[in-house]
Each structure stands twice: as structure tokens, then as C-alpha cells.
Design a protein around this motif. Structure first.
Motif, PDB file in Angstrom:
ATOM      1  N   HIS A 278     -10.783   3.652  -4.844  1.00 40.58           N
ATOM      2  CA  HIS A 278     -10.224   3.594  -3.498  1.00 40.58           C
ATOM      3  C   HIS A 278      -8.729   3.291  -3.544  1.00 40.58           C
ATOM      4  CE1 HIS A 278     -14.239   3.706  -1.763  1.00 40.58           C
ATOM      5  NE2 HIS A 278     -14.603   2.836  -2.682  1.00 40.58           N
TER       6      HIS A 278
ATOM      7  N   ASN B 281      -0.049  -1.161  -5.302  1.00 39.09           N
ATOM      8  CA  ASN B 281       0.387  -2.550  -5.089  1.00 39.09           C
ATOM      9  C   ASN B 281       1.660  -2.914  -5.845  1.00 39.09           C
ATOM     10  OD1 ASN B 281      -1.938  -3.294  -3.450  1.00 39.09           O
ATOM     11  ND2 ASN B 281      -3.124  -3.101  -5.338  1.00 39.09           N
TER      12      ASN B 281
ATOM     13  N   GLU C 124      -3.712  -6.896  -4.835  1.00 33.95           N
ATOM     14  CA  GLU C 124      -3.358  -6.784  -3.419  1.00 33.95           C
ATOM     15  C   GLU C 124      -2.742  -8.086  -2.914  1.00 33.95           C
ATOM     16  OE1 GLU C 124      -6.646  -5.527  -1.078  1.00 33.95           O
ATOM     17  OE2 GLU C 124      -6.899  -3.611  -2.138  1.00 33.95           O
ATOM     18  N   GLU C 125      -3.364  -9.206  -3.260  1.00 34.84           N
ATOM     19  CA  GLU C 125      -2.853 -10.508  -2.835  1.00 34.84           C
ATOM     20  C   GLU C 125      -1.467 -10.774  -3.414  1.00 34.84           C
ATOM     21  OE1 GLU C 125      -3.945 -15.284  -3.328  1.00 34.84           O
ATOM     22  OE2 GLU C 125      -5.362 -13.752  -3.994  1.00 34.84           O
TER      23      GLU C 125
ATOM     24  N   SER D 292     -12.943  -4.779 -10.963  1.00 26.10           N
ATOM     25  CA  SER D 292     -12.794  -4.084  -9.682  1.00 26.10           C
ATOM     26  C   SER D 292     -13.953  -4.365  -8.727  1.00 26.10           C
ATOM     27  CB  SER D 292     -12.672  -2.575  -9.911  1.00 26.10           C
ATOM     28  OG  SER D 292     -13.804  -2.083 -10.603  1.00 26.10           O
TER      29      SER D 292
ATOM     30  N   ASN E 113       0.823  -1.205   0.000  1.00 25.61           N
ATOM     31  CA  ASN E 113       0.000   0.000   0.000  1.00 25.61           C
ATOM     32  C   ASN E 113       0.860   1.260   0.000  1.00 25.61           C
ATOM     33  OD1 ASN E 113      -2.642   1.104  -0.076  1.00 25.61           O
ATOM     34  ND2 ASN E 113      -2.521   1.603   2.100  1.00 25.61           N
TER      35      ASN E 113
ATOM     36  N   GLN F 190     -14.956  -7.159  -8.000  1.00 28.89           N
ATOM     37  CA  GLN F 190     -14.540  -8.330  -7.237  1.00 28.89           C
ATOM     38  C   GLN F 190     -13.354  -8.019  -6.324  1.00 28.89           C
ATOM     39  OE1 GLN F 190     -16.378 -11.140  -7.492  1.00 28.89           O
ATOM     40  NE2 GLN F 190     -17.659  -9.975  -8.925  1.00 28.89           N
ATOM     41  N   GLY F 191     -12.992  -6.743  -6.216  1.00 32.31           N
ATOM     42  CA  GLY F 191     -11.835  -6.358  -5.414  1.00 32.31           C
ATOM     43  C   GLY F 191     -10.602  -6.214  -6.279  1.00 32.31           C
ATOM     44  N   ASN F 192      -9.557  -5.693  -5.696  1.00 28.90           N
ATOM     45  CA  ASN F 192      -8.298  -5.494  -6.423  1.00 28.90           C
ATOM     46  C   ASN F 192      -7.469  -6.772  -6.375  1.00 28.90           C
ATOM     47  OD1 ASN F 192      -5.708  -4.723  -7.343  1.00 28.90           O
ATOM     48  ND2 ASN F 192      -6.065  -2.619  -6.704  1.00 28.90           N
ATOM     49  N   ALA F 193      -7.359  -7.440  -7.513  1.00 28.97           N
ATOM     50  CA  ALA F 193      -6.663  -8.726  -7.569  1.00 28.97           C
ATOM     51  C   ALA F 193      -5.183  -8.603  -7.259  1.00 28.97           C
ATOM     52  CB  ALA F 193      -6.849  -9.348  -8.960  1.00 28.97           C
TER      53      ALA F 193
END
Length: 230
Positions: free
Chosen positions: A52, A102, A208-209, A201, A33, A203-206
Motif C-alpha cells: 500500500h 515517507n 509514517e510517524e 509491515s 505521503n 505492524q504498519g509502516n514505522a
């Protein structure tokens, strides 16, 4: 006396282990981050409109979609009109560089650029396929342009040819275009092991993982896998 010495040694060991854990956790946090320290970047990620955790300043998102953006005065159409499908990949590439929080594990050189980001193989293949019939005059867009007019122009004696002429393979495009900012991964999107330029997006930011995985790998001192040539 021997028992007292043993107690002191045990106390020192516990203190050392306890104090080492926060440092390790802090090092890991420093890779996650985060923003680069470049022209359009913030000091810390924060929301932009409905997006975000963005690292880019307003109005970077709007500028990215222009043929010649004021961000860097870079003209995608330096060899004639670039195909719209091809241009979409360059807009997405620039958005990733400018706005993603990320990319911490791959930030280098005074925090102003990225190096060997493991790009998902299908993202690279689609980029190459959609651009192979568009035209350019250089195989490395990171340097060597003629900037005398204020925007990038082909250097003297550089010929406009198809992308496929300058980049005969997907890896040649993705790795050579920006001086190895990317490294083509063996992994596919959704694996958690490669950075995606394209994802839903909702489904979230892929990514980050992916950043968490490589940050943990780097902290452990283990080599990174899933990259061609690694």
C-alpha cells in the motif's frame, strides 16, 4: 471613531490568523505521503500488488532483487560476488529510496534525491556488519564509476578491497556511500525519531510517524535532534 478602528483591527487580526492556519497545514501536508520526481517514481503514492502507498512504478519490486537491475544497470557484484546478507541491505536501501512515501522531509535537489535522512543506528550497524567482508572499489557509489560497458565498473587503478577497508565505521558506510543521503541517528527503531530500513509491515509502516514528526519540526522552524553531529 476609536471604537470602530479597534473593531477593524480585531477583524484584520482574526482574518490573518484564520488564513494563516490553512497555509501551515498545507505546508505540512506537502512533506507527507509524497514521491520524488525521479526515474522510477510515481507522481503520487498508490498501491502495488499487496503493498500500500508505494511511490515506485511496477515492476520495480522485482527489478530490485536482480544482481544487475535494469533500473539503473547497477551491478552489486563489481568486485566479485557480494555476500547475500550484504546484498539484502542494498536491496532494502534501494527499495526505501524507490518506493517509500515517507521521505518528504528530506527530499531535495529538484525532488530527485534525499539528503541526511536520519537512519536508525542499529540498521546502519547491521548493514556494516553484514557487508564488512564483501568487496568494493569505491567509498562513494554515487559517482565516479566507469560506465563505458553500460554497467558500473571500477574506475582505473581502483583496487577491490573489503568494505571495512573503504568504510572503517558504520557511519562511514551509511553516510558516505550515497553522498550523505543518510545521516546516522542516535535513536533506535521504534522511537519514532529515525527512519527504519527494516520493520514488520504487519505492524504498519514505522516510518509514517517519523515523517510526521520531522515535518512538524520543520514547519515549526525547530532544529532536528537525534542525529549525530546535529
Amino acid at each position: 471613531m476609536a471604537w470602530q478602528m479597534m473593531q477593524l483591527l480585531l477583524l484584520a487580526l482574526v482574518t490573518t490568523v484564520g488564513s494563516a492556519q490553512p497555509r501551515s497545514a498545507q505546508a505540512r501536508t506537502d512533506l507527507l505521503n509524497v514521491c520524488m520526481n525521479a526515474k522510477q517514481h510515481k507522481a503520487q503514492p498508490s498501491p502495488e500488488d499487496e503493498l500500500h502507498g508505494q511511490s515506485c512504478v511496477f515492476p520495480t519490486h522485482q527489478e530490485l532483487h536482480k544482481d544487475t537491475s535494469h533500473l539503473y544497470n547497477f551491478n552489486w557484484d563489481h568486485c566479485g560476488k557480494m555476500e547475500p546478507a550484504c546484498k539484502c541491505h542494498f536491496i532494502q536501501d534501494t527499495c526505501l529510496y524507490e518506493c517509500s512515501p515517507n521521505l518528504g522531509p528530506w527530499i531535495c535537489w529538484r525532488k530527485e534525491r534525499i539528503l541526511n535522512v536520519p537512519l536508525c543506528k542499529e540498521d546502519c550497524e547491521r548493514w556494516w556488519e553484514d557487508c564488512r567482508t564483501s568487496y568494493t572499489c569505491k567509498s562513494n557509489w554515487h559517482k565516479g564509476w566507469n560506465w563505458t560497458s553500460g554497467i558500473n565498473e571500477c574506475p582505473a587503478r581502483a583496487l577491490c578491497r573489503t568494505f571495512e577497508s573503504y568504510f572503517p565505521t558504520p557511519a562511514a558506510l551509511c553516510e558516505g556511500l550515497w553522498s550523505h543521503s543518510f545521516k546516522v541517528s542516535n535513536y533506535s527503531g521504534g522511537s519514532g525519531r529515525c527512519i527504519q530500513m527494516w520493520f514488520d509491515s504487519a505492524q504498519g509502516n514505522a516510518n509514517e510517524e517519523v515523517a510526521k514528526f520531522y515535518a512538524a519540526t520543520m514547519n515549526a522552524g525547530a532544529p532536528s535532534h537525534g542525529i549525530i553531529g546535529s
